[in-house]
Design a protein around this motif. Sequence first.
Motif, PDB file in Angstrom:
ATOM      1  N   ILE A 116       1.477  -1.272   0.177  1.00 25.94           N
ATOM      2  CA  ILE A 116      -0.607  -0.196  -0.267  1.00 25.94           C
ATOM      3  C   ILE A 116       1.367   0.990   0.355  1.00 25.94           C
ATOM      4  O   ILE A 116       0.253   2.087  -0.820  1.00 25.94           O
ATOM      5  CB  ILE A 116      -0.674  -0.165   1.009  1.00 25.94           C
ATOM      6  N   ASP A 117       2.254   0.886   1.004  1.00 27.10           N
ATOM      7  CA  ASP A 117       2.252   2.011   0.471  1.00 27.10           C
ATOM      8  C   ASP A 117       3.568   3.130  -0.839  1.00 27.10           C
ATOM      9  O   ASP A 117       3.393   3.649  -0.908  1.00 27.10           O
ATOM     10  CB  ASP A 117       3.947   1.896   1.563  1.00 27.10           C
ATOM     11  N   SER A 118       3.579   1.589  -1.549  1.00 29.00           N
ATOM     12  CA  SER A 118       3.948   1.715  -2.524  1.00 29.00           C
ATOM     13  C   SER A 118       2.900   2.479  -4.008  1.00 29.00           C
ATOM     14  O   SER A 118       2.840   3.331  -4.398  1.00 29.00           O
ATOM     15  CB  SER A 118       4.394   0.430  -3.833  1.00 29.00           C
ATOM     16  N   LEU A 119       1.988   2.414  -3.360  1.00 30.80           N
ATOM     17  CA  LEU A 119       0.575   2.479  -4.554  1.00 30.80           C
ATOM     18  C   LEU A 119       0.571   3.618  -3.674  1.00 30.80           C
ATOM     19  O   LEU A 119       0.776   4.968  -4.782  1.00 30.80           O
ATOM     20  CB  LEU A 119      -0.627   1.248  -4.135  1.00 30.80           C
ATOM     21  N   MET A 120       0.583   4.110  -2.932  1.00 30.35           N
ATOM     22  CA  MET A 120       0.442   5.416  -2.517  1.00 30.35           C
ATOM     23  C   MET A 120       1.682   6.555  -2.689  1.00 30.35           C
ATOM     24  O   MET A 120       1.196   7.688  -3.512  1.00 30.35           O
ATOM     25  CB  MET A 120       0.738   6.234  -1.587  1.00 30.35           C
ATOM     26  N   GLU A 121       2.497   5.850  -2.760  1.00 30.42           N
ATOM     27  CA  GLU A 121       4.209   7.029  -4.325  1.00 30.42           C
ATOM     28  C   GLU A 121       3.493   6.793  -4.743  1.00 30.42           C
ATOM     29  O   GLU A 121       4.248   7.491  -6.261  1.00 30.42           O
ATOM     30  CB  GLU A 121       5.528   6.199  -3.374  1.00 30.42           C
ATOM     31  N   GLY A 122       2.286   5.758  -6.275  1.00 31.83           N
ATOM     32  CA  GLY A 122       2.065   5.557  -7.350  1.00 31.83           C
ATOM     33  C   GLY A 122       3.969   4.723  -8.010  1.00 31.83           C
ATOM     34  O   GLY A 122       4.465   4.973  -9.468  1.00 31.83           O
ATOM     35  N   ASN A 123       3.988   3.777  -7.485  1.00 33.30           N
ATOM     36  CA  ASN A 123       4.513   3.112  -7.540  1.00 33.30           C
ATOM     37  C   ASN A 123       4.668   1.662  -7.553  1.00 33.30           C
ATOM     38  O   ASN A 123       3.743   1.179  -6.555  1.00 33.30           O
ATOM     39  CB  ASN A 123       6.411   2.849  -7.007  1.00 33.30           C
ATOM     40  N   ASP A 124       5.967   0.635  -8.464  1.00 35.42           N
ATOM     41  CA  ASP A 124       5.319  -1.109  -7.705  1.00 35.42           C
ATOM     42  C   ASP A 124       3.987  -1.299  -8.318  1.00 35.42           C
ATOM     43  O   ASP A 124       3.388  -2.008  -7.605  1.00 35.42           O
ATOM     44  CB  ASP A 124       5.991  -0.947  -7.097  1.00 35.42           C
ATOM     45  N   PHE A 125       3.398  -1.425  -8.996  1.00 39.97           N
ATOM     46  CA  PHE A 125       1.960  -1.623  -9.220  1.00 39.97           C
ATOM     47  C   PHE A 125       1.619  -1.917 -11.128  1.00 39.97           C
ATOM     48  O   PHE A 125       2.548  -1.625 -11.721  1.00 39.97           O
ATOM     49  CB  PHE A 125       0.698  -0.979  -8.724  1.00 39.97           C
ATOM     50  N   VAL A 126       0.813  -3.010 -11.360  1.00 38.58           N
ATOM     51  CA  VAL A 126       0.626  -3.327 -12.716  1.00 38.58           C
ATOM     52  C   VAL A 126      -0.969  -3.217 -13.013  1.00 38.58           C
ATOM     53  O   VAL A 126      -1.658  -3.503 -12.395  1.00 38.58           O
ATOM     54  CB  VAL A 126       1.009  -4.328 -13.306  1.00 38.58           C
ATOM     55  N   MET A 127      -1.467  -2.446 -13.983  1.00 38.93           N
ATOM     56  CA  MET A 127      -2.817  -2.781 -14.887  1.00 38.93           C
ATOM     57  C   MET A 127      -2.820  -4.067 -15.042  1.00 38.93           C
ATOM     58  O   MET A 127      -2.333  -4.573 -16.262  1.00 38.93           O
ATOM     59  CB  MET A 127      -3.068  -1.128 -15.396  1.00 38.93           C
ATOM     60  N   LEU A 128      -3.973  -4.101 -14.820  1.00 42.30           N
ATOM     61  CA  LEU A 128      -4.656  -5.925 -15.311  1.00 42.30           C
ATOM     62  C   LEU A 128      -5.715  -5.325 -16.182  1.00 42.30           C
ATOM     63  O   LEU A 128      -5.717  -6.380 -17.065  1.00 42.30           O
ATOM     64  CB  LEU A 128      -5.236  -6.622 -14.490  1.00 42.30           C
ATOM     65  N   GLU A 129      -6.769  -4.561 -15.859  1.00 40.55           N
ATOM     66  CA  GLU A 129      -7.641  -3.866 -16.990  1.00 40.55           C
ATOM     67  C   GLU A 129      -7.779  -2.806 -16.458  1.00 40.55           C
ATOM     68  O   GLU A 129      -8.161  -2.017 -15.917  1.00 40.55           O
ATOM     69  CB  GLU A 129      -8.619  -4.878 -16.755  1.00 40.55           C
ATOM     70  N   ALA A 130      -8.090  -1.658 -17.932  1.00 39.44           N
ATOM     71  CA  ALA A 130      -9.151  -0.416 -17.796  1.00 39.44           C
ATOM     72  C   ALA A 130     -10.733  -0.524 -18.281  1.00 39.44           C
ATOM     73  O   ALA A 130     -10.748  -0.674 -19.610  1.00 39.44           O
ATOM     74  CB  ALA A 130      -7.879   0.318 -18.741  1.00 39.44           C
ATOM     75  N   ASN A 131     -11.313  -0.029 -17.400  1.00 45.69           N
ATOM     76  CA  ASN A 131     -12.711  -0.543 -17.562  1.00 45.69           C
ATOM     77  C   ASN A 131     -13.548   0.991 -17.488  1.00 45.69           C
ATOM     78  O   ASN A 131     -12.592   1.878 -17.573  1.00 45.69           O
ATOM     79  CB  ASN A 131     -13.428  -1.148 -16.195  1.00 45.69           C
ATOM     80  N   GLY A 132     -14.239   0.596 -19.050  1.00 48.26           N
ATOM     81  CA  GLY A 132     -14.840   2.099 -19.534  1.00 48.26           C
ATOM     82  C   GLY A 132     -16.715   2.624 -18.302  1.00 48.26           C
ATOM     83  O   GLY A 132     -16.118   2.558 -17.303  1.00 48.26           O
ATOM     84  N   ALA A 133     -17.239   2.918 -19.139  1.00 47.53           N
ATOM     85  CA  ALA A 133     -18.003   4.012 -19.067  1.00 47.53           C
ATOM     86  C   ALA A 133     -18.905   3.017 -18.144  1.00 47.53           C
ATOM     87  O   ALA A 133     -19.853   3.512 -16.858  1.00 47.53           O
ATOM     88  CB  ALA A 133     -18.789   5.084 -20.114  1.00 47.53           C
ATOM     89  N   SER A 134     -19.153   1.736 -17.823  1.00 43.42           N
ATOM     90  CA  SER A 134     -20.378   0.708 -16.896  1.00 43.42           C
ATOM     91  C   SER A 134     -19.654   0.910 -15.908  1.00 43.42           C
ATOM     92  O   SER A 134     -19.431  -0.121 -15.324  1.00 43.42           O
ATOM     93  CB  SER A 134     -20.747  -0.314 -17.908  1.00 43.42           C
ATOM     94  N   SER A 135     -17.689   0.911 -15.622  1.00 48.55           N
ATOM     95  CA  SER A 135     -17.342   1.006 -14.014  1.00 48.55           C
ATOM     96  C   SER A 135     -18.318   1.233 -12.996  1.00 48.55           C
ATOM     97  O   SER A 135     -19.537   2.487 -12.728  1.00 48.55           O
ATOM     98  CB  SER A 135     -15.920   1.121 -14.327  1.00 48.55           C
ATOM     99  N   GLU A 136     -18.190   1.097 -12.279  1.00 43.39           N
ATOM    100  CA  GLU A 136     -18.508   1.616 -10.880  1.00 43.39           C
ATOM    101  C   GLU A 136     -17.557   1.871 -10.199  1.00 43.39           C
ATOM    102  O   GLU A 136     -16.348   0.883  -9.647  1.00 43.39           O
ATOM    103  CB  GLU A 136     -19.280  -0.306  -9.736  1.00 43.39           C
ATOM    104  N   ALA A 137     -18.201   2.869  -9.166  1.00 40.98           N
ATOM    105  CA  ALA A 137     -16.439   3.428  -8.162  1.00 40.98           C
ATOM    106  C   ALA A 137     -17.296   1.934  -7.072  1.00 40.98           C
ATOM    107  O   ALA A 137     -17.476   2.155  -5.710  1.00 40.98           O
ATOM    108  CB  ALA A 137     -16.800   4.191  -7.452  1.00 40.98           C
ATOM    109  N   ALA A 138     -16.536   0.826  -7.078  1.00 38.65           N
ATOM    110  CA  ALA A 138     -16.232  -0.250  -5.804  1.00 38.65           C
ATOM    111  C   ALA A 138     -16.477  -0.370  -4.343  1.00 38.65           C
ATOM    112  O   ALA A 138     -16.731  -1.022  -4.270  1.00 38.65           O
ATOM    113  CB  ALA A 138     -15.385  -1.490  -6.587  1.00 38.65           C
ATOM    114  N   HIS A 139     -15.939   0.914  -3.463  1.00 35.43           N
ATOM    115  CA  HIS A 139     -15.675   1.371  -2.846  1.00 35.43           C
ATOM    116  C   HIS A 139     -17.661   1.199  -1.948  1.00 35.43           C
ATOM    117  O   HIS A 139     -18.014   1.252  -0.743  1.00 35.43           O
ATOM    118  CB  HIS A 139     -15.449   2.555  -2.057  1.00 35.43           C
TER     119      HIS A 139
END
Length: 358
Positions: free
Chosen positions: A275-298
Motif C-alpha cells: 500500500i505504501d508503494s501504491l500511494m507513492e505511485g510506484n510498483d503496480f501493474v494494470m490488469l484491465e482498464a474498464n470503461g463507462a459502465s465501471s462502478e466506484a466499487a467502494h
Amino acid sequence: MPTLDTDGKPLSMFEFWPAWFFYTPVVVQWLWYGIKYRSFSLPLAANPGIELSGMVGESKDAILSLAGEKAKPWVLPYVMWEKNDASPETQAHQAMSLLQKEGLGFPVVAKPDLGCRGAGVRLVENRGELEEYMRLFPNGARLMLQQKAPYNAEAGVFYVRYPGEKRGRIFSLTLKYNPFVTGDGKRNLAQLIDDDPRAGQLSHLYHARHEDKLDLVLADGETFRLAFAGSHSRGAIFRNGNAYITDALVDRLDEIFNDFPGYHFGRLDLKFKDIDSLMEGNDFVMLEANGASSEAAHIWDRGATLKDAFSTLLAQYRMLFEIGNKQRALGHNVPTLMELYRAWRKEKALVQDYPSTD
C-alpha cells in the motif's frame, strides 16, 4: 494489503441486493440529463477511444492497446487468441508458442476479451488447464492470456479526467481481498463455508466452484482461498480505500493516461507491491482498464450506507454526461442507443457460454 478486519458485521445490509434497486435512480437521472443535454446517449461518447465508451461489450484488448510507449510498461503483458474449430490440444499448443514468442509462460490468467464482472476468469498453471479452458470456451470468441501479476495485493482505482484538463482525479479506491475459510481439523470445506458469517451468504457460488473439494477436511489453522478473481459478484471482499488516495498516485495516473488517448473515465484494476508503494505511485501493474459502465466499487464496503451508494452512482453518471457533452462539443461522434442494445445482446449471448470463474 492493509490487514483485513473481519471483526464486526460481515457485510452491509444491501451488499447483495439486486442491481435494479441501485440503478433505478440512475435511470431516472439519465432521463433528466438526456432532456437537459438533448441526447440520451451522451455517456457513450465519454471515452472516444473505446467502442460505446466501454458501456457494454468493450474489448479488453482494444482498451489496453490504446497505451502508447510510455504507458505500456504499466500494463501487464498478454497475448490474444481466437477460439477456432481445431482441437483444444492443438490450440493450447499454438497459444503456448505465442506466449513463448512474447517471453511469457505459465502461470497465466485466462479471460474473455468481451465480458464483465469477472465472467470466465481462470488461473491457468499448466498445459492441461489451458487445454481444458480451450475446450470450454465458445468458438469464434477471443480470449486473453495475461501474465500472472508479480504482486498479490489488488485495488480498483476509479480515474476521471475531463477533456482539456491537465490533471485528473481518483474518484474511488477500493481494496480487493480474496475470501477464505480457516480449517479446524473437524469440519469439511462445505461446513466451513456454510458456517462462515460472510461466505455462508454466498455458499451457492463457493459450493459450485469447489464441488470436488467440499468433503475436504482442512487441518487446524489451514486456510483455503474461495475465489481468485477480484470481482465482487464472484465473491471477492471489497473495502473502502479512499483514505489511501494521494497526489502522487494521481500524478502517476496522469502521466500514464497522457499516453492513453481517448480514455477519460473508468476503473483501473491494479495489482501492487504494497500500500505504501501504491500511494507513492510506484510498483503496480494494470490488469484491465474498464470503461463507462465501471462502478466506484467502494460502495460495496460493509460499512457503506445506502446514501453513500446512491450518491456515488449518481455522481458517476453526472460526470459521464458532462464528459460526453464536452466530447460532443469537440466533434466526437455520439453513438446511438440502438448500437448499445446490439452490443449488449452480443455480450449477453457470449457470457452464457463462458467457462466458470475461479
